[in-house]
Design a protein around this motif. Structure first.
Motif, PDB file in Angstrom:
ATOM      1  N   GLU A 192       0.855  -1.190   0.000  1.00 35.93           N
ATOM      2  CA  GLU A 192       0.000   0.000   0.000  1.00 35.93           C
ATOM      3  C   GLU A 192       0.889   1.237   0.000  1.00 35.93           C
ATOM      4  O   GLU A 192       1.787   1.372   0.833  1.00 35.93           O
ATOM      5  N   SER A 226       1.021   5.452  -0.043  1.00 30.63           N
ATOM      6  CA  SER A 226       0.294   6.690   0.215  1.00 30.63           C
ATOM      7  C   SER A 226       1.234   7.868  -0.003  1.00 30.63           C
ATOM      8  O   SER A 226       2.245   7.997   0.685  1.00 30.63           O
ATOM      9  N   GLY A 273       1.347  12.022  -0.219  1.00 29.10           N
ATOM     10  CA  GLY A 273       0.623  13.258   0.056  1.00 29.10           C
ATOM     11  C   GLY A 273       1.398  14.473  -0.410  1.00 29.10           C
ATOM     12  O   GLY A 273       2.620  14.533  -0.242  1.00 29.10           O
ATOM     13  N   ARG A 277       2.683   7.073  -8.783  1.00 31.03           N
ATOM     14  CA  ARG A 277       1.412   6.348  -8.653  1.00 31.03           C
ATOM     15  C   ARG A 277       1.147   5.512  -9.903  1.00 31.03           C
ATOM     16  O   ARG A 277       0.742   4.348  -9.806  1.00 31.03           O
ATOM     17  N   GLY A 280      -6.925   0.541  -1.168  1.00 32.22           N
ATOM     18  CA  GLY A 280      -5.624   0.972  -1.652  1.00 32.22           C
ATOM     19  C   GLY A 280      -4.554  -0.098  -1.724  1.00 32.22           C
ATOM     20  O   GLY A 280      -3.544   0.081  -2.405  1.00 32.22           O
TER      21      GLY A 280
END
Length: 286
Positions: free
Chosen positions: A14, A16, A18, A68, A82
Motif C-alpha cells: 500500500e 500513500s 501526500g 502512482r 488501496g
C-alpha cells in the motif's frame, strides 16, 4: 489456486503519497463574485493558488503522479482501500525501485522547502490584490503536508481468525473470506488479461499502415517496450493461467529478433507481425 498458494507467492503493498495543493478559499473574492452575479452566497467558491507557476512545487506534484502510475503498472488491484498485489518474485526489484522513488520525492520536497520563504515574496506581483501574507503557512507546517509512506502486508489466510466465536461462526467467516478472496483474485487476473489484450491490440494497430500505405509513426523501441510489458505480465500471472502464459510466449516469438528500425523500413515485416498478433488475439477468448 487456493489462498495458501497465493499467500506464499504474493504479498500486499500500500502506497500513500501526500502533497500540498497550495490552494485556499478566498472568502472576499467569493463574496464579490456571488454578489456581482446576484447569486446565492453558496453558488460559487473561489479558490486561489497561493504559489502559481512555482516549478519546484509542480515538479513534486508531477513526480507523485508518475510514481502512482508506475505503482499501478507494477502491481495488481486487490483492495478498495488501496492495497495492491505484488508477487514475491518481483518484490526485491520493486522495493529497490520504490526506495529510489521515495528518495527522489524527498529530494524534491527538500528543494521546495528550502526555497519556500523566498517564493512567498514573489507571489505579491502574481496575485495582486489577492495576495495575503498571513495565508501562507510556515515552512515547517508545509513540510508536514508531504508524505511518502509504504506498507507491506501478507495476503491473509482464510484460516487465520483469532477470535473465540465458536466453530460454526469461524466456518461462516472462512466461507465469506473465501468468496471475497475469490472475487479479488478474479479482479486481479482480469486486470492482467486486460493489460495483455491492450498491449497486443496496440502492437497490431501500430503495425497497420495508414490508408495511403505509409507506416504509422511508432517509437524505435516499440519491440523492447512490448517485450518489457510481456515480461511484467508474465510475472503478474500469479495463478499461472495457461492461456495468459501461452499468449505471452507466442507474442514474444512474434517479435523475436526484430527491432523498430527494421519494422519501419519493411512493410512485409510489419504485415507479418500484425498477422501473428491478430492470430494470437483470435485464438484466445478472454
Amino acid at each position: 489456486m487456493n489462498t495458501v498458494s497465493i499467500a506464499s507467492s504474493a504479498m500486499l503493498v500500500e502506497l500513500s503519497i501526500g502533497t500540498w495543493t497550495a490552494r485556499k478559499l478566498d472568502k472576499s473574492v467569493t463574496e464579490e463574485v456571488n454578489m456581482s452575479k446576484k447569486a446565492s452566497s453558496q453558488a460559487s467558491r473561489v479558490n486561489k493558488n497561493l504559489l502559481p507557476g512555482v516549478e519546484q512545487l509542480d515538479a513534486i506534484t508531477k513526480y507523485a503522479g508518475m510514481v502512482r502510475n508506475w505503482m499501478y503498472s507494477q502491481t495488481l488491484p486487490w483492495s478498495d482501500f488501496g492495497a495492491r498485489l505484488i508477487t514475491t518474485e518481483a518484490f526485491f526489484d520493486f522495493k529497490r525501485a520504490l526506495d529510489d522513488h521515495e528518495k527522489e520525492f524527498n529530494r524534491l520536497v527538500d528543494t521546495f522547502i528550502a526555497k519556500y520563504p523566498s517564493l512567498i515574496s514573489m507571489q505579491a506581483f502574481k496575485l495582486g490584490d489577492m495576495f495575503n501574507r498571513r495565508e501562507y503557512p510556515t515552512a515547517e507546517e508545509i513540510a508536514s503536508k508531504f508524505k511518502f509512506r509504504v506498507s507491506y502486508m501478507p495476503v491473509p489466510d482464510s484460516g487465520d481468525f483469532r477470535v473465540d466465536i465458536g466453530n460454526e461462526a469461524v466456518a461462516e467467516l472462512q466461507a465469506h473470506y473465501q468468496r471475497d478472496f475469490g472475487e479479488k483474485l478474479d479482479q486481479a487476473m482480469a486486470d492482467v488479461r486486460k493489460r495483455l489484450l491492450e498491449e497486443l491490440h496496440h502492437m497490431s494497430e501500430r503495425m497497420t499502415d495508414k490508408e495511403d500505405g505509409k507506416p504509422k509513426l511508432f517509437r524505435h523501441n516499440v519491440v523492447d517496450s512490448l517485450s518489457t510489458s510481456l515480461a511484467r505480465i508474465r510475472q503478474l500471472n500469479i495463478t499461472k493461467d495457461e492461456a495468459i502464459e501461452a499468449m505471452v510466449s507466442q507474442a514474444e516469438k512474434a517479435v523475436a529478433g526484430l527491432d523498430g528500425q527494421s519494422l519501419k523500413e519493411s512493410d512485409t515485416l510489419r504485415r507479418n507481425v500484425r498477422e501473428k498478433i491478430d492470430g494470437i488475439l483470435g485464438a484466445f477468448d478472454f
